[in-house]
Design a protein around this motif. Structure first.
Motif, PDB file in Angstrom:
ATOM      1  N   LEU A   1       0.881  -1.172   0.000  1.00  0.00           N
ATOM      2  CA  LEU A   1       0.000   0.000   0.000  1.00  0.00           C
ATOM      3  C   LEU A   1       0.915   1.217   0.000  1.00  0.00           C
ATOM      4  O   LEU A   1       1.696   1.415   0.934  1.00  0.00           O
ATOM      5  N   CYS A   2       0.836   2.026  -1.055  1.00  0.00           N
ATOM      6  CA  CYS A   2       1.695   3.204  -1.125  1.00  0.00           C
ATOM      7  C   CYS A   2       1.366   4.136   0.046  1.00  0.00           C
ATOM      8  O   CYS A   2       0.299   4.026   0.656  1.00  0.00           O
ATOM      9  N   PRO A   3       2.261   5.057   0.361  1.00  0.00           N
ATOM     10  CA  PRO A   3       2.020   5.938   1.514  1.00  0.00           C
ATOM     11  C   PRO A   3       0.693   6.706   1.438  1.00  0.00           C
ATOM     12  O   PRO A   3      -0.014   6.780   2.447  1.00  0.00           O
ATOM     13  N   SER A   4       0.330   7.227   0.274  1.00  0.00           N
ATOM     14  CA  SER A   4      -0.930   7.984   0.208  1.00  0.00           C
ATOM     15  C   SER A   4      -2.145   7.079   0.390  1.00  0.00           C
ATOM     16  O   SER A   4      -3.122   7.461   1.036  1.00  0.00           O
ATOM     17  N   LEU A   5      -2.076   5.871  -0.139  1.00  0.00           N
ATOM     18  CA  LEU A   5      -3.176   4.928   0.039  1.00  0.00           C
ATOM     19  C   LEU A   5      -3.243   4.471   1.491  1.00  0.00           C
ATOM     20  O   LEU A   5      -4.327   4.396   2.078  1.00  0.00           O
ATOM     21  N   ARG A   6      -2.100   4.207   2.075  1.00  0.00           N
ATOM     22  CA  ARG A   6      -2.046   3.786   3.486  1.00  0.00           C
ATOM     23  C   ARG A   6      -2.678   4.864   4.376  1.00  0.00           C
ATOM     24  O   ARG A   6      -3.440   4.567   5.291  1.00  0.00           O
ATOM     25  N   GLU A   7      -2.375   6.133   4.091  1.00  0.00           N
ATOM     26  CA  GLU A   7      -2.934   7.239   4.877  1.00  0.00           C
ATOM     27  C   GLU A   7      -4.439   7.403   4.660  1.00  0.00           C
ATOM     28  O   GLU A   7      -5.154   7.801   5.573  1.00  0.00           O
ATOM     29  N   SER A   8      -4.911   7.086   3.463  1.00  0.00           N
ATOM     30  CA  SER A   8      -6.332   7.295   3.159  1.00  0.00           C
ATOM     31  C   SER A   8      -7.236   6.233   3.780  1.00  0.00           C
ATOM     32  O   SER A   8      -8.430   6.464   3.945  1.00  0.00           O
ATOM     33  N   LEU A   9      -6.686   5.090   4.124  1.00  0.00           N
ATOM     34  CA  LEU A   9      -7.484   4.016   4.719  1.00  0.00           C
ATOM     35  C   LEU A   9      -7.508   4.163   6.230  1.00  0.00           C
ATOM     36  O   LEU A   9      -6.465   4.362   6.846  1.00  0.00           O
ATOM     37  N   ASP A  10      -8.700   4.032   6.806  1.00  0.00           N
ATOM     38  CA  ASP A  10      -8.720   4.052   8.263  1.00  0.00           C
ATOM     39  C   ASP A  10      -8.096   2.744   8.757  1.00  0.00           C
ATOM     40  O   ASP A  10      -8.112   1.737   8.051  1.00  0.00           O
ATOM     41  N   PRO A  11      -7.500   2.748   9.932  1.00  0.00           N
ATOM     42  CA  PRO A  11      -6.753   1.576  10.421  1.00  0.00           C
ATOM     43  C   PRO A  11      -7.570   0.287  10.439  1.00  0.00           C
ATOM     44  O   PRO A  11      -7.045  -0.774  10.128  1.00  0.00           O
ATOM     45  N   ASP A  12      -8.862   0.381  10.795  1.00  0.00           N
ATOM     46  CA  ASP A  12      -9.687  -0.836  10.822  1.00  0.00           C
ATOM     47  C   ASP A  12      -9.876  -1.398   9.418  1.00  0.00           C
ATOM     48  O   ASP A  12      -9.796  -2.615   9.220  1.00  0.00           O
ATOM     49  N   ALA A  13     -10.138  -0.534   8.439  1.00  0.00           N
ATOM     50  CA  ALA A  13     -10.307  -0.988   7.051  1.00  0.00           C
ATOM     51  C   ALA A  13      -9.010  -1.598   6.535  1.00  0.00           C
ATOM     52  O   ALA A  13      -9.014  -2.630   5.852  1.00  0.00           O
ATOM     53  N   ARG A  14      -7.888  -0.982   6.859  1.00  0.00           N
ATOM     54  CA  ARG A  14      -6.587  -1.497   6.424  1.00  0.00           C
ATOM     55  C   ARG A  14      -6.344  -2.881   7.027  1.00  0.00           C
ATOM     56  O   ARG A  14      -5.893  -3.803   6.330  1.00  0.00           O
ATOM     57  N   MET A  15      -6.655  -3.059   8.293  1.00  0.00           N
ATOM     58  CA  MET A  15      -6.454  -4.356   8.942  1.00  0.00           C
ATOM     59  C   MET A  15      -7.373  -5.429   8.350  1.00  0.00           C
ATOM     60  O   MET A  15      -6.944  -6.569   8.144  1.00  0.00           O
ATOM     61  N   ARG A  16      -8.632  -5.061   8.065  1.00  0.00           N
ATOM     62  CA  ARG A  16      -9.551  -6.010   7.426  1.00  0.00           C
ATOM     63  C   ARG A  16      -9.026  -6.412   6.055  1.00  0.00           C
ATOM     64  O   ARG A  16      -9.048  -7.584   5.688  1.00  0.00           O
ATOM     65  N   LEU A  17      -8.565  -5.427   5.289  1.00  0.00           N
ATOM     66  CA  LEU A  17      -8.027  -5.699   3.958  1.00  0.00           C
ATOM     67  C   LEU A  17      -6.814  -6.626   4.051  1.00  0.00           C
ATOM     68  O   LEU A  17      -6.741  -7.638   3.342  1.00  0.00           O
ATOM     69  N   LEU A  18      -5.877  -6.306   4.912  1.00  0.00           N
ATOM     70  CA  LEU A  18      -4.669  -7.123   5.015  1.00  0.00           C
ATOM     71  C   LEU A  18      -4.968  -8.526   5.553  1.00  0.00           C
ATOM     72  O   LEU A  18      -4.297  -9.485   5.183  1.00  0.00           O
ATOM     73  N   SER A  19      -5.986  -8.653   6.372  1.00  0.00           N
ATOM     74  CA  SER A  19      -6.398  -9.971   6.844  1.00  0.00           C
ATOM     75  C   SER A  19      -6.953 -10.805   5.688  1.00  0.00           C
ATOM     76  O   SER A  19      -6.629 -11.993   5.548  1.00  0.00           O
ATOM     77  N   THR A  20      -7.755 -10.176   4.850  1.00  0.00           N
ATOM     78  CA  THR A  20      -8.314 -10.857   3.680  1.00  0.00           C
ATOM     79  C   THR A  20      -7.196 -11.251   2.722  1.00  0.00           C
ATOM     80  O   THR A  20      -7.186 -12.361   2.186  1.00  0.00           O
ATOM     81  N   VAL A  21      -6.252 -10.347   2.510  1.00  0.00           N
ATOM     82  CA  VAL A  21      -5.092 -10.640   1.668  1.00  0.00           C
ATOM     83  C   VAL A  21      -4.316 -11.825   2.244  1.00  0.00           C
ATOM     84  O   VAL A  21      -3.887 -12.725   1.514  1.00  0.00           O
ATOM     85  N   GLY A  22      -4.151 -11.849   3.550  1.00  0.00           N
ATOM     86  CA  GLY A  22      -3.440 -12.955   4.197  1.00  0.00           C
ATOM     87  C   GLY A  22      -4.112 -14.291   3.942  1.00  0.00           C
ATOM     88  O   GLY A  22      -3.443 -15.308   3.708  1.00  0.00           O
ATOM     89  N   GLU A  23      -5.434 -14.311   3.967  1.00  0.00           N
ATOM     90  CA  GLU A  23      -6.166 -15.547   3.668  1.00  0.00           C
ATOM     91  C   GLU A  23      -5.906 -15.985   2.231  1.00  0.00           C
ATOM     92  O   GLU A  23      -5.722 -17.169   1.958  1.00  0.00           O
ATOM     93  N   GLU A  24      -5.900 -15.012   1.307  1.00  0.00           N
ATOM     94  CA  GLU A  24      -5.616 -15.339  -0.091  1.00  0.00           C
ATOM     95  C   GLU A  24      -4.206 -15.921  -0.227  1.00  0.00           C
ATOM     96  O   GLU A  24      -4.004 -16.934  -0.908  1.00  0.00           O
ATOM     97  N   LEU A  25      -3.248 -15.288   0.406  1.00  0.00           N
ATOM     98  CA  LEU A  25      -1.874 -15.771   0.314  1.00  0.00           C
ATOM     99  C   LEU A  25      -1.734 -17.171   0.902  1.00  0.00           C
ATOM    100  O   LEU A  25      -1.007 -18.013   0.353  1.00  0.00           O
ATOM    101  N   ASP A  26      -2.428 -17.457   1.981  1.00  0.00           N
ATOM    102  CA  ASP A  26      -2.401 -18.784   2.590  1.00  0.00           C
ATOM    103  C   ASP A  26      -2.981 -19.824   1.636  1.00  0.00           C
ATOM    104  O   ASP A  26      -2.398 -20.888   1.432  1.00  0.00           O
ATOM    105  N   ARG A  27      -4.106 -19.521   1.024  1.00  0.00           N
ATOM    106  CA  ARG A  27      -4.731 -20.458   0.073  1.00  0.00           C
ATOM    107  C   ARG A  27      -3.828 -20.673  -1.143  1.00  0.00           C
ATOM    108  O   ARG A  27      -3.698 -21.792  -1.644  1.00  0.00           O
ATOM    109  N   GLY A  28      -3.213 -19.602  -1.616  1.00  0.00           N
ATOM    110  CA  GLY A  28      -2.313 -19.708  -2.762  1.00  0.00           C
ATOM    111  C   GLY A  28      -1.094 -20.551  -2.452  1.00  0.00           C
ATOM    112  O   GLY A  28      -0.647 -21.361  -3.278  1.00  0.00           O
ATOM    113  N   TRP A  29      -0.546 -20.373  -1.256  1.00  0.00           N
ATOM    114  CA  TRP A  29       0.621 -21.150  -0.844  1.00  0.00           C
ATOM    115  C   TRP A  29       0.277 -22.637  -0.769  1.00  0.00           C
ATOM    116  O   TRP A  29       1.047 -23.484  -1.219  1.00  0.00           O
ATOM    117  N   LYS A  30      -0.893 -22.975  -0.222  1.00  0.00           N
ATOM    118  CA  LYS A  30      -1.310 -24.376  -0.134  1.00  0.00           C
ATOM    119  C   LYS A  30      -1.467 -24.987  -1.524  1.00  0.00           C
ATOM    120  O   LYS A  30      -1.035 -26.115  -1.764  1.00  0.00           O
TER     121      LYS A  30
END
Length: 163
Positions: free
Chosen positions: A120-149
């Motif tokens: 997430l570039c600095p301007s995008l990181r700043e534009s996302l509220d922390p809760d939305a950013r954490m939800r997004l990164l959690s969803t991304v983490g699930e995708e990465l886990d499924r892809g790795w498997k």
């Protein structure tokens, strides 16, 4: 290995064993779980405005974060996964100086590298509220886990494939 050679190797793998891979029940299940995780990530990115912000930046802003060197993070198995997902992977880059897999409408790959998903570039990181950013990164983490498997299943299959 240059990206065009990686794509060619992935297409040879797909031609040689794509059908056999898709006949494996564990692989089919992992592929569908990964496809669903990719969909959830896309939905999350659209919901929190990442897709719109990145598109606007690419058209009106400083440009793409899809820098040329990121293409070297992909190997033939990563591209094979995209082929199994039904992506049309290019044989040559559309734009010189950008990632090999970047098209006019964005990334041509469904299965993307961890950097591409997590960055997430600095301007995008700043534009996302922390809760939305954490939800997004959690969803991304699930995708990465499924892809790795899925990647592990494919690499094991390839190592035991006759010939």
């Amino acid at each position: 290995m240059p990206p065009a050679e990686i794509v060619a190797a992935a297409k040879r793998l797909h031609e040689r064993m794509g059908k056999a891979l898709l006949e494996e029940p564990a692989l089919r299940l992992a592929l569908e779980e990964y496809r669903e995780a990719i969909r959830r990530t896309g939905d999350s990115m659209r919901a929190c405005g990442v897709v719109a912000a990145c598109a606007a930046c690419a058209v009106h802003g400083p440009g793409s974060c899809c820098f040329q060197d990121i293409q070297h993070c992909y190997d033939p198995v990563h591209i094979l996964i995209n082929l199994l997902l039904g992506c049309e992977v290019p044989d040559m880059a559309e734009e010189f100086g950008e990632c090999f897999f970047l098209g006019k409408a964005g990334c041509l790959l469904a299965a993307r590298h961890a950097f591409c998903l997590n960055y997430l570039c600095p301007s995008l990181r700043e534009s996302l509220d922390p809760d939305a950013r954490m939800r997004l990164l959690s969803t991304v983490g699930e995708e990465l886990d499924r892809g790795w498997k899925l990647e592990l299943i494919i690499r094991r299959f390839i190592s035991h494939f006759p010939g």
